[in-house]
Design an enzyme around this catalytic site. Structure first.
Site, PDB file in Angstrom:
ATOM      1  N   ALA A 121       0.820  -1.211   0.000  1.00 44.94           N
ATOM      2  CA  ALA A 121       0.000   0.000   0.000  1.00 44.94           C
ATOM      3  C   ALA A 121       0.858   1.267   0.000  1.00 44.94           C
ATOM      4  O   ALA A 121       0.342   2.370   0.142  1.00 44.94           O
ATOM      5  CB  ALA A 121      -0.935  -0.003   1.203  1.00 44.94           C
ATOM      6  N   LEU A 123       3.070   2.150   2.256  1.00 47.21           N
ATOM      7  CA  LEU A 123       3.190   2.712   3.605  1.00 47.21           C
ATOM      8  C   LEU A 123       4.431   2.169   4.321  1.00 47.21           C
ATOM      9  O   LEU A 123       4.526   2.202   5.538  1.00 47.21           O
ATOM     10  CB  LEU A 123       1.917   2.420   4.416  1.00 47.21           C
ATOM     11  CG  LEU A 123       0.622   2.940   3.781  1.00 47.21           C
ATOM     12  CD1 LEU A 123      -0.600   2.485   4.587  1.00 47.21           C
ATOM     13  CD2 LEU A 123       0.627   4.461   3.667  1.00 47.21           C
ATOM     14  N   SER A 126       8.295  -2.627   4.241  1.00 51.35           N
ATOM     15  CA  SER A 126       9.649  -3.194   4.247  1.00 51.35           C
ATOM     16  C   SER A 126      10.567  -2.424   5.190  1.00 51.35           C
ATOM     17  O   SER A 126      11.316  -3.041   5.954  1.00 51.35           O
ATOM     18  CB  SER A 126      10.232  -3.296   2.838  1.00 51.35           C
ATOM     19  OG  SER A 126       9.831  -2.228   2.056  1.00 51.35           O
ATOM     20  N   GLU A 158      18.792  -2.792   2.301  1.00 49.94           N
ATOM     21  CA  GLU A 158      17.806  -2.875   1.214  1.00 49.94           C
ATOM     22  C   GLU A 158      18.481  -2.613  -0.140  1.00 49.94           C
ATOM     23  O   GLU A 158      18.194  -3.280  -1.124  1.00 49.94           O
ATOM     24  CB  GLU A 158      16.648  -1.901   1.456  1.00 49.94           C
ATOM     25  CG  GLU A 158      15.538  -2.136   0.464  1.00 49.94           C
ATOM     26  CD  GLU A 158      14.166  -1.654   0.925  1.00 49.94           C
ATOM     27  OE1 GLU A 158      13.958  -1.484   2.146  1.00 49.94           O
ATOM     28  OE2 GLU A 158      13.314  -1.477   0.046  1.00 49.94           O
ATOM     29  N   ASP A 170      12.188   6.324   4.367  1.00 48.94           N
ATOM     30  CA  ASP A 170      11.280   5.403   5.066  1.00 48.94           C
ATOM     31  C   ASP A 170      11.925   4.866   6.347  1.00 48.94           C
ATOM     32  O   ASP A 170      11.280   4.781   7.399  1.00 48.94           O
ATOM     33  CB  ASP A 170      10.899   4.235   4.149  1.00 48.94           C
ATOM     34  CG  ASP A 170      10.282   4.708   2.842  1.00 48.94           C
ATOM     35  OD1 ASP A 170       9.917   5.899   2.754  1.00 48.94           O
ATOM     36  OD2 ASP A 170      10.172   3.891   1.908  1.00 48.94           O
TER      37      ASP A 170
HETATM   38  C1  GLA Z   1      10.021   4.746  -1.674  1.00 50.41           C
HETATM   39  C2  GLA Z   1      11.478   4.750  -1.208  1.00 50.41           C
HETATM   40  C3  GLA Z   1      11.844   6.074  -0.548  1.00 50.41           C
HETATM   41  C4  GLA Z   1      11.435   7.269  -1.409  1.00 50.41           C
HETATM   42  C5  GLA Z   1      10.008   7.130  -1.913  1.00 50.41           C
HETATM   43  C6  GLA Z   1       9.650   8.186  -2.899  1.00 50.41           C
HETATM   44  O1  GLA Z   1       9.169   4.789  -0.575  1.00 50.41           O
HETATM   45  O2  GLA Z   1      11.715   3.694  -0.312  1.00 50.41           O
HETATM   46  O3  GLA Z   1      13.216   6.098  -0.247  1.00 50.41           O
HETATM   47  O4  GLA Z   1      12.342   7.440  -2.468  1.00 50.41           O
HETATM   48  O5  GLA Z   1       9.774   5.864  -2.519  1.00 50.41           O
HETATM   49  O6  GLA Z   1       9.640   9.433  -2.300  1.00 50.41           O
END
Ligand code: GLA
Length: 384
Positions: A121, A123, A126, A158, A170
């Site tokens: 989704a 969010l 991972s 990752e 993230d």
């Molecule tokens: C994913 C990536 C992030 C970021 C977003 C886009 O969530 O894991 O690092 O680049 O896309 O803003």
């Protein structure tokens, strides 16, 4: 029985001992999309849905991980140089190997994973998994956790072990989230500023329920296009290390003769950085109208210049932007499906939810998940 109690009792049933529990939140990004890997600015909030890890030390060097979501167990010998398998366990093993490389000598562990986050989704399931596992291992090993360091380690796992070239947003917000606040993060210096969310509005997440296959390959392609733009610009302007260092004026001047796609990608990033800084200032000044307008502009830029939206997300955003009481709406996360984030006046949330659910279902034949997100704190132990 609560989610956490269920995890605890399932752990005891499987491993015969009580676990320590850890929680790492998912995130919603309010603005600043695809800027993190360009050394730019992002404005995410950790949310009140999280991934949980139950963990207990083992005396040997084996890692036994059971995922409740996949109803599947994996066993890894920490001394046997495990390789990636294109499997959910790669997120776990990549982080563990990263910790060992940093000199944290780990014991084996029994672990159980459970998540409240809808998968696919957008969010950050991972990142939440990586951060929860990394934090758990540090805690079990008795080493203090440097939150920014852990985020970088998880991102590296990752990038290198899983093979997804994600930025650091993230993992950082899952590590460093502040309850009730969004964080303006400078992804070059990792400096952060917490901005409180205004009580007059709610963050409403709408899950489109689609995740298009090409997300990972297109993501890596966008990064390469940004790198090409930087190579072209650094030949013209001194001191350009990333798109972060480029003004809209400089881009317009030097980019006019470039291949159209490269110019559009760079234009999204350069304008998105400016929007993100303006949005953080608007939030701090209590100007929700301006904040919402910047969200709308961000969506248009993701759709037209960065080309990471899709028909489902565009529809979800169009429906929302046309409603009274909606201050702003945009795609959130990497794109090609996933969720939208909507800033909705508190007293319009119920109407919003009913209308969007029905209109989206009528048009797409899919029932979207719609919920309010409460900004929450970053990773930590769950007290027993
Ligand atoms: C994913 C990536 C992030 C970021 C977003 C886009 O969530 O894991 O690092 O680049 O896309 O803003």
């Amino acid at each position: 029985m609560s989610f956490v109690d269920r995890l605890r009792s399932q752990f005891v049933a499987r491993f015969g001992a009580a676990p320590q529990l850890y929680r790492a939140p998912g995130r919603v990004n309010l603005i600043g999309e695809h800027t993190d890997y360009n050394d730019g600015f992002v404005l995410p909030a950790a949310i009140d849905l999280a991934t949980y890890v139950g963990a207990a030390r083992r005396e040997d060097r084996r890692l036994v991980v059971h995922s409740l979501a996949f109803d599947e167990s994996v066993e890894v010998d920490l001394d046997a140089a495990p390789a990636p398998r294109r499997h959910w366990s790669d997120y776990v093993v990549g982080v563990v190997l990263g910790l060992e490389r940093e000199g944290v000598r780990l014991s084996g562990a029994n672990m159980m994973l459970a998540t409240e986050l809808p998968m696919g989704a957008g969010l950050s399931t991972s990142a939440a998994l990586e951060v929860a596992v990394g934090y758990a291992f540090c805690d079990l090993a008795g080493s203090t956790v440097d939150r920014k360091g852990l985020a970088l380690l998880c991102q590296r796992a990752e990038n290198e072990f899983v093979g997804m070239r994600c930025g650091v947003m993230d993992q950082l917000i899952s590590c460093c989230g502040v309850a009730g606040h969004a964080l303006l993060i400078d992804c070059r210096t990792l400096a952060m500023r917490a901005a409180p969310l205004d009580a007059r509005a709610r963050l409403v997440i709408c899950n489109t329920m689609v995740g298009h296959e090409l997300a990972a390959s297109e993501y890596n392609k966008r990064r390469e296009e940004c790198e090409r733009a930087v190579a072209l610009l650094s030949a013209e302007i001194d001191g350009v290390r990333a798109l972060r260092d480029v003004s809209p004026e400089a881009l317009a001047r030097y980019g006019a003769a470039w291949p159209g796609a490269i110019l559009r990608r760079a234009r999204h990033v350069v304008t998105e950085n400016a929007r993100t800084l303006a949005a953080a200032a608007a939030l701090e000044a209590g100007d929700l109208t301006l904040f919402g307008r910047l969200m709308n502009e961000s969506h248009a830029s993701l759709r037209d210049d960065y080309e990471v939206s899709c028909a489902e997300a565009d529809l979800m955003v169009d429906l929302a932007q046309g409603m009274e009481g909606v201050l702003g709406a945009r795609l959130t996360g990497g794109g090609f499906g996933g969720s939208t984030v909507n800033l909705v006046e508190a007293d319009a949330v119920e109407r919003f939810t009913l209308f969007i659910a029905q209109a989206y279902r009528n048009a797409m034949g899919l029932t979207p998940q719609i919920f309010c997100a409460m900004p929450s704190a970053g990773v930590g132990r769950v007290s027993s």
